[in-house]
Design a protein around this motif. Sequence first.
Motif, short mmCIF file in Angstrom:
data_model
loop_
_atom_site.label_atom_id
_atom_site.label_comp_id
_atom_site.label_asym_id
_atom_site.label_seq_id
_atom_site.Cartn_x
_atom_site.Cartn_y
_atom_site.Cartn_z
N ASP A 1 0.82 -1.20 0.00
CA ASP A 1 0.00 0.00 0.00
C ASP A 1 0.86 1.26 0.00
OD1 ASP A 1 -2.71 -1.08 0.10
OD2 ASP A 1 -2.14 -1.86 2.06
N GLY A 2 2.17 1.08 -0.15
CA GLY A 2 3.07 2.23 -0.17
C GLY A 2 3.35 2.83 1.20
N ARG A 3 2.98 2.09 2.24
CA ARG A 3 3.20 2.59 3.60
C ARG A 3 4.59 2.19 4.07
NH1 ARG A 3 -2.39 3.36 6.27
NH2 ARG A 3 -1.07 3.49 8.08
N PRO A 4 5.16 2.90 5.05
CA PRO A 4 6.58 2.74 5.42
C PRO A 4 6.87 1.51 6.29
CG PRO A 4 5.57 4.37 6.82
CD PRO A 4 4.52 3.97 5.81
N PHE A 5 6.45 0.35 5.80
CA PHE A 5 6.70 -0.89 6.52
C PHE A 5 7.45 -1.83 5.58
CE2 PHE A 5 2.66 0.83 8.21
CZ PHE A 5 3.14 1.21 9.45
N PRO A 6 8.77 -1.97 5.78
CA PRO A 6 9.59 -2.77 4.85
C PRO A 6 9.11 -4.22 4.76
CG PRO A 6 10.98 -1.52 6.36
CD PRO A 6 9.56 -1.38 6.85
N ILE A 7 9.17 -4.73 3.55
CA ILE A 7 8.72 -6.09 3.26
C ILE A 7 9.91 -6.91 2.76
CG2 ILE A 7 7.23 -7.50 1.76
CD1 ILE A 7 5.67 -5.90 3.86
N LEU A 8 10.05 -8.11 3.30
CA LEU A 8 11.02 -9.07 2.80
C LEU A 8 10.30 -10.03 1.89
CD1 LEU A 8 12.97 -9.88 6.10
CD2 LEU A 8 13.57 -8.22 4.31
N HIS A 9 10.81 -10.19 0.68
CA HIS A 9 10.26 -11.14 -0.28
C HIS A 9 11.09 -12.41 -0.14
CE1 HIS A 9 8.19 -7.64 -1.83
NE2 HIS A 9 9.37 -7.03 -1.92
N MET A 10 10.44 -13.53 0.18
CA MET A 10 11.15 -14.76 0.49
C MET A 10 10.73 -15.90 -0.44
SD MET A 10 11.06 -14.57 4.68
CE MET A 10 12.56 -15.53 4.96
N GLY A 11 11.65 -16.81 -0.65
CA GLY A 11 11.38 -18.01 -1.42
C GLY A 11 12.16 -19.15 -0.81
N GLN A 12 11.79 -20.37 -1.16
CA GLN A 12 12.53 -21.51 -0.64
C GLN A 12 13.82 -21.65 -1.42
OE1 GLN A 12 9.61 -24.84 -0.12
NE2 GLN A 12 10.42 -24.54 1.91
N SER A 13 14.87 -21.98 -0.70
CA SER A 13 16.19 -22.02 -1.30
C SER A 13 16.62 -23.44 -1.62
CB SER A 13 17.20 -21.42 -0.32
OG SER A 13 18.51 -21.62 -0.77
N ALA A 14 17.20 -23.59 -2.81
CA ALA A 14 17.99 -24.77 -3.11
C ALA A 14 19.41 -24.31 -2.91
CB ALA A 14 17.76 -25.22 -4.55
N VAL A 15 20.11 -24.90 -1.98
CA VAL A 15 21.44 -24.41 -1.62
C VAL A 15 22.49 -25.15 -2.43
CG1 VAL A 15 23.09 -24.12 0.25
CG2 VAL A 15 20.66 -23.79 0.69
#
Length: 162
Positions: free
Chosen positions: A138-152
């Motif tokens: 919504d453009g509000r000042p709350f940082p978002i982390l975009h996460m995915g499952q990792s193949a290491v």
Amino acid sequence: MSTSEGLVLRPCEGETEWPALVRIWRSAVEATHDFLTPEDVDFYESRMLSDYLPAVELTVAEVEETPVAFSGLAGNSLEMLFVDSTCRGHGVGSALLSRAIEHHPDLRLDVNEQNPQAVGFYQHYGFVVVSRSATDGDGRPFPILHMGQSAVGAAGTPIGLS
């Protein structure tokens, strides 16, 4: 509460069930989102019925026929996962997340950076930060982390998360 017995995951029964989900949402947010002001919580709650819940496929977790948590998926993106504050730590969130991963092995999700409990929960299940946004959707000042499952990879570097 023992969720190993009696926990049922089922599709949402429709709009008539949404008010119960909003109550769960508010309980969860008040317990975990201490960075939000009461006005912020009211703002997001005002959008639950009109914008957020209609946009996702909802799964409800219930114990003894009482909804205690829910998740919302849009394709392979986990858009929401909320557990009533009285049921946290009993495996309900894990059951919802496991169901989502089962149906979408390439699951992605966004989480508030300022909610370290949630970040840690997802990291426990193998999710890694792919990118970060300084504001929420919504453009509000709350940082978002975009996460995915990792193949290491062999060097310990996440691969396949472009």
